[in-house]
Design a protein around this motif. Structure first.
Motif, short mmCIF file in Angstrom:
data_model
loop_
_atom_site.label_atom_id
_atom_site.label_comp_id
_atom_site.label_asym_id
_atom_site.label_seq_id
_atom_site.Cartn_x
_atom_site.Cartn_y
_atom_site.Cartn_z
N VAL A 24 0.88 -1.13 -0.07
CA VAL A 24 -0.02 0.04 0.08
C VAL A 24 0.84 1.27 0.09
CG1 VAL A 24 -1.35 1.37 1.54
CG2 VAL A 24 -2.18 -1.00 0.86
N HIS A 25 1.85 1.06 0.95
CA HIS A 25 2.77 2.60 0.84
C HIS A 25 3.71 2.43 0.02
CE1 HIS A 25 1.63 2.72 5.43
NE2 HIS A 25 0.84 3.78 4.73
N ARG A 26 4.20 1.33 -0.77
CA ARG A 26 5.13 1.36 -1.79
C ARG A 26 4.45 1.86 -3.21
NH1 ARG A 26 6.23 -2.92 -5.03
NH2 ARG A 26 5.07 -4.45 -3.55
N LYS A 27 3.05 1.44 -3.40
CA LYS A 27 2.68 1.86 -4.77
C LYS A 27 1.58 2.96 -4.53
CE LYS A 27 2.66 -2.84 -6.65
NZ LYS A 27 1.96 -3.91 -7.24
N GLY A 28 1.22 3.43 -3.20
CA GLY A 28 0.78 4.54 -2.97
C GLY A 28 -0.69 4.16 -3.13
N HIS A 29 -1.24 3.19 -2.75
CA HIS A 29 -2.98 2.74 -2.83
C HIS A 29 -3.41 3.71 -1.86
CE1 HIS A 29 -2.23 -0.27 -5.59
NE2 HIS A 29 -1.51 -1.06 -4.70
N TRP A 30 -4.76 4.07 -2.17
CA TRP A 30 -5.50 4.61 -1.20
C TRP A 30 -6.21 3.67 -0.17
CZ3 TRP A 30 -6.39 9.74 -0.53
CH2 TRP A 30 -6.21 10.73 -1.57
N HIS A 31 -6.16 4.12 1.19
CA HIS A 31 -6.60 3.22 2.17
C HIS A 31 -7.05 4.13 3.31
CE1 HIS A 31 -2.48 4.58 3.13
NE2 HIS A 31 -2.62 4.08 4.33
N GLU A 32 -7.43 3.34 4.33
CA GLU A 32 -8.31 4.06 5.38
C GLU A 32 -7.58 4.07 6.80
OE1 GLU A 32 -13.16 3.74 5.24
OE2 GLU A 32 -11.91 1.85 5.42
N THR A 33 -7.73 5.08 7.36
CA THR A 33 -7.16 5.49 8.69
C THR A 33 -8.20 5.89 9.74
OG1 THR A 33 -5.98 7.46 8.36
CG2 THR A 33 -4.50 5.38 8.02
N PHE A 34 -7.59 5.83 11.04
CA PHE A 34 -8.40 6.37 12.04
C PHE A 34 -7.65 7.17 13.02
CE2 PHE A 34 -9.69 6.26 16.59
CZ PHE A 34 -10.70 6.50 16.61
N HIS A 35 -7.94 8.47 12.94
CA HIS A 35 -7.33 9.52 14.02
C HIS A 35 -8.17 10.03 14.94
CE1 HIS A 35 -4.49 10.98 10.47
NE2 HIS A 35 -4.31 9.73 10.53
N LEU A 64 6.17 15.14 16.34
CA LEU A 64 4.91 15.32 17.17
C LEU A 64 3.67 15.09 16.03
CD1 LEU A 64 5.68 18.44 18.93
CD2 LEU A 64 5.25 16.00 20.13
N ASP A 65 2.70 14.16 16.52
CA ASP A 65 1.79 13.88 15.47
C ASP A 65 0.57 13.68 16.25
OD1 ASP A 65 1.05 12.66 13.19
OD2 ASP A 65 1.73 10.74 13.56
N ILE A 66 -0.57 13.05 15.43
CA ILE A 66 -1.85 12.94 16.04
C ILE A 66 -1.83 12.26 17.37
CG2 ILE A 66 -4.37 11.83 15.44
CD1 ILE A 66 -2.00 11.77 12.64
N THR A 67 -2.91 12.73 18.30
CA THR A 67 -2.98 12.08 19.44
C THR A 67 -2.87 10.68 19.70
OG1 THR A 67 -4.38 13.80 20.09
CG2 THR A 67 -4.04 12.41 21.87
N ALA A 68 -3.76 10.04 18.79
CA ALA A 68 -3.67 8.34 18.48
C ALA A 68 -4.27 8.27 17.19
CB ALA A 68 -4.65 7.89 19.53
N ALA A 69 -3.57 7.13 16.67
CA ALA A 69 -3.97 6.78 15.00
C ALA A 69 -3.60 5.52 14.75
CB ALA A 69 -3.11 8.05 14.12
N GLY A 70 -4.03 5.06 13.67
CA GLY A 70 -3.69 3.74 13.12
C GLY A 70 -4.33 3.14 11.89
N HIS A 71 -3.89 2.35 11.14
CA HIS A 71 -4.52 1.98 10.07
C HIS A 71 -5.75 1.10 10.47
CE1 HIS A 71 -0.75 3.05 8.36
NE2 HIS A 71 -1.26 3.09 7.08
N LEU A 72 -6.82 0.93 9.59
CA LEU A 72 -7.82 0.21 9.58
C LEU A 72 -7.60 -1.08 8.78
CD1 LEU A 72 -11.15 2.49 9.50
CD2 LEU A 72 -9.97 1.44 11.39
N LEU A 79 -15.59 1.94 12.96
CA LEU A 79 -15.82 1.96 14.62
C LEU A 79 -14.74 1.01 15.27
CD1 LEU A 79 -19.66 0.98 14.51
CD2 LEU A 79 -18.60 3.23 14.65
N ASP A 80 -13.96 0.07 14.83
CA ASP A 80 -13.01 -0.64 15.24
C ASP A 80 -12.02 0.35 15.31
OD1 ASP A 80 -14.03 -3.06 15.11
OD2 ASP A 80 -13.93 -3.27 12.84
N GLY A 81 -11.79 1.37 14.90
CA GLY A 81 -10.25 2.15 15.05
C GLY A 81 -10.24 2.56 16.38
N VAL A 82 -11.37 2.68 17.29
CA VAL A 82 -11.22 3.22 18.71
C VAL A 82 -10.17 2.45 19.42
CG1 VAL A 82 -13.09 1.85 19.52
CG2 VAL A 82 -12.52 4.44 20.63
N ARG A 83 -9.93 1.30 19.14
CA ARG A 83 -8.81 0.43 19.78
C ARG A 83 -7.45 1.24 19.72
NH1 ARG A 83 -5.71 -1.09 15.49
NH2 ARG A 83 -6.80 -1.32 13.41
N GLU A 84 -7.32 2.04 18.68
CA GLU A 84 -5.96 2.38 18.75
C GLU A 84 -5.63 3.45 20.06
OE1 GLU A 84 -3.63 2.01 16.52
OE2 GLU A 84 -4.57 0.85 15.14
#
Length: 205
Positions: A24-35, A64-72, A79-84
């Motif tokens: 995903v990061h090598r080819k630049g695919h669009w994906h979802e994240t949770f911030h 310095l970055d988002i308080t909490a974040a991660g890939h889905l 809704l599962d992103g809150v685990r981060e």
């Protein structure tokens, strides 16, 4: 170790497949994240919390970055992103505790690293004492809060540095500290992402 699989999207945010996180990061695919941003109002001031990324993470070490974040992951919903929040900060919250303020398409390119995200941005709008956090030291080196107006002035180039207050983690302990930082101390999120966040915080808090 199992390879993380992420859902892949086209520019219209339509799901078109699945790929490994590396691809995903090598080819630049669009994906979802949770911030999830933690911010709160104190009188006339909005305070915004940033995590300091560990020097051991792969990308944007020590910034310095988002308080909490991660890939889905491919099998997860937003809704599962809150685990981060609990994984990174040790703060057990639920979706009922946060509010979604935006979904923002973002692109960051650093050398061969291409990050194209549909970012689901959430807000936890309560003050949390620093001692309530138990950060994941493999990912997070500390937490710092800034006056939102000062951060805006820094981001817009109206001042060269600001002071942020928080704690660094070392030897299993929190060390409270205030540091002076420049814009270069922050992960270089696109300006439209930062402006959308600022507008949402001022509207919501």
């Amino acid at each position: 170790m199992k390879t993380e699989q992420l859902a892949v999207f086209n520019e219209a945010m339509e799901r078109i497949g699945v790929a490994s996180r590396e691809e995903v990061h090598r080819k630049g695919h669009w994906h979802e994240t949770f911030h999830c941003w933690i911010a709160y109002r104190e009188g006339e001031t909005i305070r915004l919390l940033f995590q300091m990324r560990s020097p051991n993470v792969k990308d944007f070490k020590g910034l310095l970055d988002i308080t909490a974040a991660g890939h889905l992951l491919a099998e997860e919903t937003v809704l599962d992103g809150v685990r981060e929040v609990e994984e990174e900060l040790g703060l057990p919250i639920t979706m009922e505790d946060i509010v979604q303020v935006a979904t923002i398409p973002c692109t960051i390119e650093e050398g061969t690293f291409i990050d194209r995200e549909f970012v689901h941005v959430f807000l936890y709008g309560k003050k949390v004492p620093f001692e309530a956090f138990h950060v994941q030291v493999e990912e997070v080196a500390g937490l710092y809060e800034a006056d939102l107006d000062h951060f805006v002035s820094l981001w817009n180039g109206e001042r060269g540095s600001i002071h942020v207050t928080g704690f660094a983690v070392g030897n299993g302990k929190q060390r409270q500290t205030t540091i002076e930082v420049t814009k270069g101390a922050f992960v270089p999120h696109p300006d439209h992402y930062v402006q959308t966040l600022i507008d949402a915080l001022k509207k919501t808090l």
